[in-house]
Design a protein around this motif. Structure first.
Motif, short mmCIF file in Angstrom:
data_model
loop_
_atom_site.label_atom_id
_atom_site.label_comp_id
_atom_site.label_asym_id
_atom_site.label_seq_id
_atom_site.Cartn_x
_atom_site.Cartn_y
_atom_site.Cartn_z
N UNK A 188 0.82 -1.21 0.00
CA UNK A 188 0.00 0.00 0.00
C UNK A 188 0.86 1.26 0.00
N UNK A 189 1.90 1.29 0.76
CA UNK A 189 2.72 2.49 0.86
C UNK A 189 3.47 2.78 -0.43
N UNK A 190 3.61 1.79 -1.31
CA UNK A 190 4.34 1.97 -2.57
C UNK A 190 3.44 2.45 -3.71
N UNK A 191 2.14 2.40 -3.52
CA UNK A 191 1.22 2.69 -4.61
C UNK A 191 1.18 4.18 -4.93
N UNK A 192 0.97 4.47 -6.20
CA UNK A 192 0.70 5.84 -6.66
C UNK A 192 -0.64 5.80 -7.39
N UNK A 193 -1.74 5.90 -6.66
CA UNK A 193 -3.06 5.69 -7.25
C UNK A 193 -3.38 6.68 -8.36
N UNK A 194 -4.18 6.22 -9.28
CA UNK A 194 -4.71 7.09 -10.34
C UNK A 194 -5.62 8.13 -9.71
N UNK A 195 -5.50 9.37 -10.18
CA UNK A 195 -6.34 10.46 -9.70
C UNK A 195 -7.39 10.76 -10.77
N UNK A 196 -8.63 10.49 -10.46
CA UNK A 196 -9.70 10.71 -11.43
C UNK A 196 -9.97 12.19 -11.60
N UNK A 197 -10.57 12.53 -12.74
CA UNK A 197 -10.94 13.91 -12.99
C UNK A 197 -11.97 14.41 -11.99
N UNK A 198 -11.91 15.70 -11.71
CA UNK A 198 -12.79 16.31 -10.72
C UNK A 198 -14.26 16.16 -11.13
#
Length: 353
Positions: free
Chosen positions: A9-19
């Protein structure tokens, strides 16, 4: 960090969805949603299915929907996989087909979920640089690999490769899965679906969110020969036996069958895109050649982040990616002609200040 987290979990860079703001009156051109509504037959299918049967689980194999998709593309239903949006289909594809001893290849400018899934599933990757015009270079994939994934047209650039280039890539890697993510193909790209019968290593992924205006229902599909589809089914059934609810299945099947509505909306959007490109170029934007329902553009002198902020202050949302090579660009979804006109008016106001 939390002591309760798994190590990954600490290594993840999650996708950021559009606002997705809830502010009345905004011109929302930031998430590539279709400005035209779904097929009326899809809406009627939802109304008819919203009855007592909702107490029952949906068909776990989505047979009716897969049959409709297969008929539309000239395939067998066992060559069709469906999931909860193309993002889930992509997730299953990474886990089932793209993780091997040799690295996965994808462009350095690509859909941000590719690196996110690579981290989540511990897939070794090599990013292949696009050229100076942000075009995918097929020759860059002429190397040993475990698999390849490419968006065509690419995201977030909107630039497409011809089918002949895709075929050459698939043919050059007979022992590796080549996944072609065609989320935007209906807006001017050449689909690789006609190649499926000849290449057992080709998987084509599409979505009903864009050209079919069903982003709110979350329906994604994968098309390929049975061996690849079976791998996706095995992962799906080990994760969630019911990814598509009853309403999504009937609406998606109806939308797939309504070719007239699809074609009418598709042509309207392409015409609006061409008009917006002319307006942006007149305002001294460099606009990349788009085969998608968005354009990717940068101004000759104004920073992309500053333009995004100024547009938001005027009630117009567009997308900015603060990433290497594309940080000066804005991704602008194609709205109605009225929405595009409001965007252009706001830009003229900003650029004249």
């Amino acid at each position: 960090m939390s002591r309760y987290w798994s190590p990954i979990v600490s290594k993840l860079r999650p996708y950021v969805a559009g606002e997705q703001p809830r502010i009345p009156g905004l011109i929302k051109l930031n998430t590539n949603e279709n400005p035209y509504g779904p097929s009326p037959t899809a809406l009627e299918a939802i109304r008819q299915a919203a009855d007592d049967r909702l107490r029952l689980y949906p068909d776990p194999t989505a047979t009716e929907l897969r049959e409709a998709i297969a008929a539309r593309f000239g395939l067998e239903k066992d060559e069709v996989f469906v999931g909860n949006g193309s993002d889930e289909v992509l997730a299953h594809t990474f886990q089932a087909l793209l993780k091997h001893e040799l690295p996965l290849l994808y462009p350095d400018v690509c859909y941000p979920f590719y690196p996110a899934y690579s981290l989540l599933y511990d897939v070794e990757t090599i990013e292949v640089p696009v050229d100076d015009g942000l075009r995918i270079r097929p020759g860059g994939y002429d190397r040993p690999c475990g698999a390849i994934i490419i968006a065509n047209p690419n995201a977030p650039t909107g630039i497409g490769l011809p089918r002949a280039d895709i075929e050459a890539l698939v043919a050059a890697h007979p022992d590796a899965v080549v996944a072609i993510d065609e989320a935007y193909v209906d807006f001017g790209g050449e689909s690789a679906v006609p190649l499926i019968s000849r290449y057992p290593n080709l998987l084509v992924i599409q979505t009903l969110s864009k050209s079919r205006s069903l982003a709110g229902l979350r329906v994604g599909i994968a098309l390929g020969q049975r061996e690849l589809i079976e791998a996706l089914v095995r992962v799906k059934d080990s994760f969630n036996s019911y990814p598509l609810d009853r309403l999504a299945q009937v609406a998606a099947a109806a939308a797939i069958k309504d070719e007239a509505w699809f074609e009418t909306c598709r042509k309207k959007l392409i015409a609006s895109r061409d008009g917006l490109v002319r307006e942006l170029e007149a305002l001294k934007f460099q606009v990349l050649p788009s085969q998608a329902n968005f354009v990717f553009a940068r101004h000759v002198s104004r920073p992309g982040a500053a333009l995004q902020t100024a547009l938001r202050e005027r009630g117009v949302l567009v997308r900015h990616f603060a990433k290497p090579r594309i940080s000066e660009f804005l991704r602008i979804s194609i709205g109605t002609d009225e929405e595009c006109a409001r965007l252009v008016f706001a830009l003229k106001e900003i650029l004249s200040a």
